[in-house]
Design a protein around this motif. Structure first.
Motif, short mmCIF file in Angstrom:
data_model
loop_
_atom_site.label_atom_id
_atom_site.label_comp_id
_atom_site.label_asym_id
_atom_site.label_seq_id
_atom_site.Cartn_x
_atom_site.Cartn_y
_atom_site.Cartn_z
N ARG A 44 -49.31 -76.13 -66.17
CA ARG A 44 -48.04 -76.71 -65.75
C ARG A 44 -46.94 -76.44 -66.79
O ARG A 44 -45.82 -76.09 -66.44
CB ARG A 44 -48.23 -78.23 -65.55
N VAL A 45 -47.29 -76.56 -68.07
CA VAL A 45 -46.31 -76.32 -69.13
C VAL A 45 -45.84 -74.87 -69.09
O VAL A 45 -44.64 -74.58 -69.19
CB VAL A 45 -46.90 -76.68 -70.52
N PHE A 105 -39.93 -71.40 -65.76
CA PHE A 105 -38.85 -71.80 -64.85
C PHE A 105 -37.52 -71.97 -65.60
O PHE A 105 -36.47 -71.56 -65.12
CB PHE A 105 -39.21 -73.10 -64.11
N VAL A 106 -37.58 -72.59 -66.79
CA VAL A 106 -36.33 -72.81 -67.52
C VAL A 106 -35.98 -71.65 -68.46
O VAL A 106 -35.02 -71.72 -69.21
CB VAL A 106 -36.35 -74.15 -68.31
N GLY A 107 -36.77 -70.58 -68.39
CA GLY A 107 -36.45 -69.38 -69.17
C GLY A 107 -36.80 -69.48 -70.65
O GLY A 107 -36.14 -68.87 -71.48
N ALA A 147 -37.24 -79.26 -68.75
CA ALA A 147 -38.63 -78.92 -68.40
C ALA A 147 -39.53 -80.15 -68.53
O ALA A 147 -40.37 -80.42 -67.68
CB ALA A 147 -39.14 -77.79 -69.31
N ARG A 148 -39.31 -80.92 -69.60
CA ARG A 148 -40.11 -82.14 -69.79
C ARG A 148 -39.84 -83.15 -68.66
O ARG A 148 -40.76 -83.78 -68.14
CB ARG A 148 -39.78 -82.77 -71.15
N PHE A 195 -36.35 -77.15 -55.28
CA PHE A 195 -37.34 -78.22 -55.10
C PHE A 195 -36.84 -79.36 -54.22
O PHE A 195 -37.58 -80.30 -53.95
CB PHE A 195 -37.78 -78.80 -56.46
N GLY A 196 -35.56 -79.29 -53.81
CA GLY A 196 -35.00 -80.37 -53.00
C GLY A 196 -34.85 -81.66 -53.79
O GLY A 196 -34.70 -82.75 -53.20
N THR A 197 -34.89 -81.57 -55.13
CA THR A 197 -34.78 -82.76 -55.98
C THR A 197 -33.39 -83.40 -55.83
O THR A 197 -32.38 -82.70 -55.84
CB THR A 197 -34.97 -82.34 -57.46
N THR A 198 -33.37 -84.70 -55.71
CA THR A 198 -32.10 -85.44 -55.74
C THR A 198 -31.66 -85.50 -57.20
O THR A 198 -32.46 -85.85 -58.07
CB THR A 198 -32.31 -86.87 -55.20
#
Ligand SMILES: Nc1ncnc2c1ncn2[C@@H]1O[C@H](COP(=O)(O)OP(=O)(O)OP(=O)(O)O)[C@@H](O)[C@H]1O
Ligand SMILES: [Mg+2]
Length: 364
Positions: free
Chosen positions: A139-140, A146-148, A171-172, A209-212
């Motif tokens: 996951r890490v 993802f965040v480059g 990321a965290r 991700f459709g995150t609010t």
């Protein structure tokens, strides 16, 4: 959009939050009445699922308190905060822990562990949640990719730039795959270029991700860049709540107007008009631009009257992919034609003549 959407992600209903007054806070002795400080005053509004909300307001307006109520770090004095259909005020500590894991939080000063590597910081919430080592590692790696920051996994925070630190913070915050991301002044410590990079990242999170996403900010440019809707807070109250476009097009309160003014030039101030006057002797007209009326429409009207127009002040920005702004033109040509063109532009209240060629100012 205010409080009638069927299944909002977050719903505030008459929320009041009071902090103890000074006496209780500092353990002072009884005597004078101890007035509690009301940080939030009867706040009611909804946050649609998958949207990006901007929360703006001056220092002390209650923005951070609002966000801390969403992730259950604070409890309301009265009223209810409903997340995913569940009233948080009715939950016990165990269930609240679960709610807190459903949201990720990003901070102005990143709040990273200096003694842990980048990977260690991102892994932290997963380790605390007791996830198996192999899962945490995978996951890490995925999050850093993802965040480059895949190449910075073994670096320490002190070896990173501000923008990189904030990407670690993000990321965290994403580690537990939250459906809600809360960012409290996440770009306030960053330069404009790095801010833009972090805002693009937040937008990607929302879209992929459709995150609010809820962003607290004092920068209206941030709101203009990424927000769907805006809450303007003043003295613990939500004084405006509408789409980002509507807030920029027609702010309804003094607080709203002063925030919007920080991000767009609008009509020239009397001093700016004075300077324009010294340089441009023609008729000065200010025109509101939006998606129903752009600069080509201005040009068309001017052409019809045989009048030349030059933009001498103003700006047009995109808000929610729609143009919005104010342009100030110097009109030159035969004086009757200029007057007729200015009148045609003013039709419908879209334009204001600020100064007429050869005459004194007519309006401010
Ligand atoms: N833990 C606390 N105890 C007592 N008062 C508090 C506490 N937290 C906030 N307040 C008060 O509540 C009000 C709202 O604070 P809050 O931090 O929500 O404002 P804010 O809009 O986030 O301000 P800023 O832009 O400075 O971060 C302020 O008057 C603040 O002093
Ligand atoms: Mg704050």
């Amino acid at each position: 959009m205010t409080s009638d959407i069927p299944h909002p992600h977050v719903r505030f209903v008459d929320v009041v939050k009071e902090y103890p007054g000074r006496r209780r806070l500092f353990g002072l002795r009884a005597g004078s009445p101890d007035t509690a400080h009301r940080a939030l005053d009867t706040v009611t509004f909804d946050i649609p699922r998958g949207s990006v909300l901007g929360v703006v307001g001056y220092s002390g307006a209650g923005k951070s308190t609002l966000v801390r109520l969403i992730n259950a770090l604070e409890t309301p004095t009265s009223g209810s905060v409903v997340v995913d259909g569940t009233d948080l005020t009715r939950l016990g500590e165990a269930r609240l822990q679960k709610v807190r894991r459903g949201s990720g939080m990003v901070f102005q000063h990143f709040n990273l562990f200096a003694s842990r590597t980048v990977a260690g910081n991102v892994a932290y919430p997963l380790r605390v949640a007791g996830r198996p080592r192999a899962e945490v590692e995978a996951r890490v790696a995925e999050l850093l990719e993802f965040v480059g920051l895949a190449d910075k996994a073994r670096s320490y925070p002190s070896q990173l730039s501000g923008g990189q630190k904030q990407r670690v913070g993000i990321a965290r915050a994403l580690a537990g795959a939250p459906t809600l991301l809360l960012a409290d002044e996440a770009t306030s410590a960053l330069d404009p270029e790095t801010t833009a990079e972090i805002l693009r990242l937040l937008t990607r999170i929302n879209e992929e991700f459709g995150t609010t996403v809820v962003v607290i900010t004092h920068e209206m440019a941030v709101v203009r860049e990424i927000c769907d809707s805006v809450v303007v807070m003043d003295g613990g109250r939500v004084v405006e709540h509408s789409s980002a476009y509507d807030v920029f097009a027609a702010p309804k309160t003094d607080a709203g107007r002063s925030f919007v003014a920080t991000a767009s030039k609008g009509a020239p101030t009397p001093e700016a008009l004075q300077r324009l006057r010294e340089r441009y002797p023609g008729t000065i007209v200010t025109v509101r631009i939006d998606d129903s009326f752009g600069s080509p429409d201005v040009t068309r009207i001017l052409d019809r009257h045989g009048v030349t127009g030059t933009v001498v002040y103003g700006d047009v920005a995109e808000v929610q992919n729609r143009p919005l702004g104010t342009l100030t033109y110097e009109l030159t040509g035969e004086s009757e034609a200029v007057a007729a063109a200015a009148a045609a532009l003013a039709d419908g209240g879209r334009a204001t003549t600020l100064a007429v060629a050869g005459a004194d100012e007519v309006a401010a």
